[in-house]
Design a protein around this motif. Structure first.
Motif: not given
Ligand code: IMP
Ligand code: MG
Length: 176
Positions: A116-131
């Motif tokens: 985000s600090e580098r200027g990405a317009s949107r940063v979303d996350v995909a994970v296989l597993l959520d603990k």
């Protein structure tokens, strides 16, 4: 000691979930999508999810980033190091970070902030597993394969001391 790998998510379950995740990601309307696979643990999941995204008609570019978190037992949140950075300029790009497991969340929170600090317009996350029970940093993934029981898991890219990444399913370990 011998490790027994007990199947948690088999190959069919992983295939089906990847197709479902790809359909959700296709609906999100990303522009100039740059997918960043966080090495090493995500490499198998990312390879499958990327191909599911192709089948779902999502155009994208792929980059890789290697992060190491150290002092994981401490409460400080900044102790993540970039071991290998992305080559691309992320400015004004929509980013989808792919990782294996969201646990304390320190690693992905660090990566999200940095991009985000580098200027990405949107940063979303995909994970296989959520603990979920283990979260320390304030972060949730937009896309989660499975809610993971609080067990040590291996396979499908994930390791125990560099072993078992090649196992084609996700399993939890018991020792005999
Ligand atoms: P955190 O969210 O910053 O705590 O980091 C999660 C990372 O810890 C994952 O990307 C994995 O590399 C590692 N990890 C957490 N739980 C497991 C596990 O059960 N098996 C293998 N690696 C794990
Ligand atoms: Mg990892």
């Amino acid at each position: 000691m011998t490790d027994i790998i007990n199947v948690l998510y088999d190959e069919d379950a992983l295939d089906q979930r990847n197709a479902e995740l790809a359909a959700l990601i296709a609906e999100a309307g990303y522009q100039k999508l740059l997918v960043i696979a966080v090495l090493k643990g995500s490499f198998v999941f990312a390879a499958d999810l990327l191909r599911a995204l192709y089948r779902a008609g999502v155009p994208l570019e792929v980059e890789f980033m290697s992060l190491s978190s150290y002092g994981a037992g401490t409460k400080s949140s900044g102790n993540v190091e970039v071991v290998r950075d992305v080559d691309a300029d992320v400015r004004d790009r929509d980013i989808l970070l792919i990782d294996d497991i969201l646990e304390s969340g320190r690693t992905l929170a660090f990566a999200k902030t940095m991009l985000s600090e580098r200027g990405a317009s949107r940063v979303d996350v995909a994970v296989l597993l959520d603990k979920k029970g283990k979260r320390v940093a304030e972060i949730e993934a937009e896309y989660v394969g499975f809610d993971c029981p609080d067990k040590f898991v291996v396979g499908y890219g994930m390791d125990k001391a560099h072993m078992y990444r090649e196992v084609p399913f996700v399993g939890h370990l018991t020792e005999i």
